[in-house]
Design a protein around this motif. Sequence first.
Motif, PDB file in Angstrom:
ATOM      1  N   ASN A 173       0.786  -1.158   0.038  1.00 16.99           N
ATOM      2  CA  ASN A 173      -0.039   0.042  -0.174  1.00 16.99           C
ATOM      3  C   ASN A 173       0.777   1.303   0.086  1.00 16.99           C
ATOM      4  O   ASN A 173       1.791   1.454   0.830  1.00 16.99           O
ATOM      5  CB  ASN A 173      -0.954  -0.016   1.232  1.00 16.99           C
ATOM      6  N   PHE A 174       0.766   2.243  -0.963  1.00 18.43           N
ATOM      7  CA  PHE A 174       1.255   3.467  -1.002  1.00 18.43           C
ATOM      8  C   PHE A 174       0.219   4.522  -0.983  1.00 18.43           C
ATOM      9  O   PHE A 174       0.815   5.604  -1.179  1.00 18.43           O
ATOM     10  CB  PHE A 174       1.785   3.465  -2.453  1.00 18.43           C
ATOM     11  N   ASP A 175      -0.961   4.449  -0.420  1.00 26.65           N
ATOM     12  CA  ASP A 175      -1.810   5.512  -0.290  1.00 26.65           C
ATOM     13  C   ASP A 175      -1.574   6.669   0.805  1.00 26.65           C
ATOM     14  O   ASP A 175      -1.574   7.654   0.228  1.00 26.65           O
ATOM     15  CB  ASP A 175      -3.269   4.848  -0.071  1.00 26.65           C
ATOM     16  N   GLY A 176      -0.905   6.082   1.748  1.00 22.68           N
ATOM     17  CA  GLY A 176      -0.533   7.411   2.654  1.00 22.68           C
ATOM     18  C   GLY A 176       0.632   7.994   2.183  1.00 22.68           C
ATOM     19  O   GLY A 176       0.633   9.200   2.209  1.00 22.68           O
ATOM     20  N   PHE A 199       1.272   8.553  -0.943  1.00 25.67           N
ATOM     21  CA  PHE A 199       0.837   9.437  -2.048  1.00 25.67           C
ATOM     22  C   PHE A 199       0.034  10.671  -1.572  1.00 25.67           C
ATOM     23  O   PHE A 199       0.309  11.820  -2.134  1.00 25.67           O
ATOM     24  CB  PHE A 199      -0.254   8.677  -2.851  1.00 25.67           C
ATOM     25  N   LEU A 200      -0.679  10.559  -0.566  1.00 28.84           N
ATOM     26  CA  LEU A 200      -1.409  11.723   0.110  1.00 28.84           C
ATOM     27  C   LEU A 200      -0.441  12.757   0.669  1.00 28.84           C
ATOM     28  O   LEU A 200      -0.600  13.850   0.660  1.00 28.84           O
ATOM     29  CB  LEU A 200      -2.469  11.046   1.116  1.00 28.84           C
TER      30      LEU A 200
END
Length: 149
Positions: A18-21, A23-24
Amino acid sequence: MITRPLDLAARLRPPPRNFDGLFLVNAGLLVLFFALFGSRFVLAPGLGVDFRLPQVSGANANARPPTHVISVINSGQIFTTDGLRKMSELGAWLKAQATKTESPLLLVRAGDDVPMAVLVEIASAAHGAGFKMLFAVGESTDRTVRVGR
């Protein structure tokens, strides 16, 4: 990627799930960067982006090139070719410039929010130094003359 002959795929770490954090966080930093460094004070320190000349019809009728140009903004700052001047320093600077030029002509570029008292003080100092005066105004699109605010 070809990894079969040397079996490189077995020696690599598995990709993170997971790279979502991240990215944000990157998106937030980009927004902050453009908000800070895109402000009008960073682009033009001292002069606002909304600097407008007053509008007068027929302003370009008898145009002649000036020998000296100054810009005046509402905060009382006076920008000359030699840098920023205060009102108290302007008279001495004008006298020094008038001795270097034959028939000196001063162009004053002032925003439409500059008080008339400041313009009168500049005109007084310029006439005392031997300058003829021009005030920069833009050509009006309509036939009404705008005076004051």
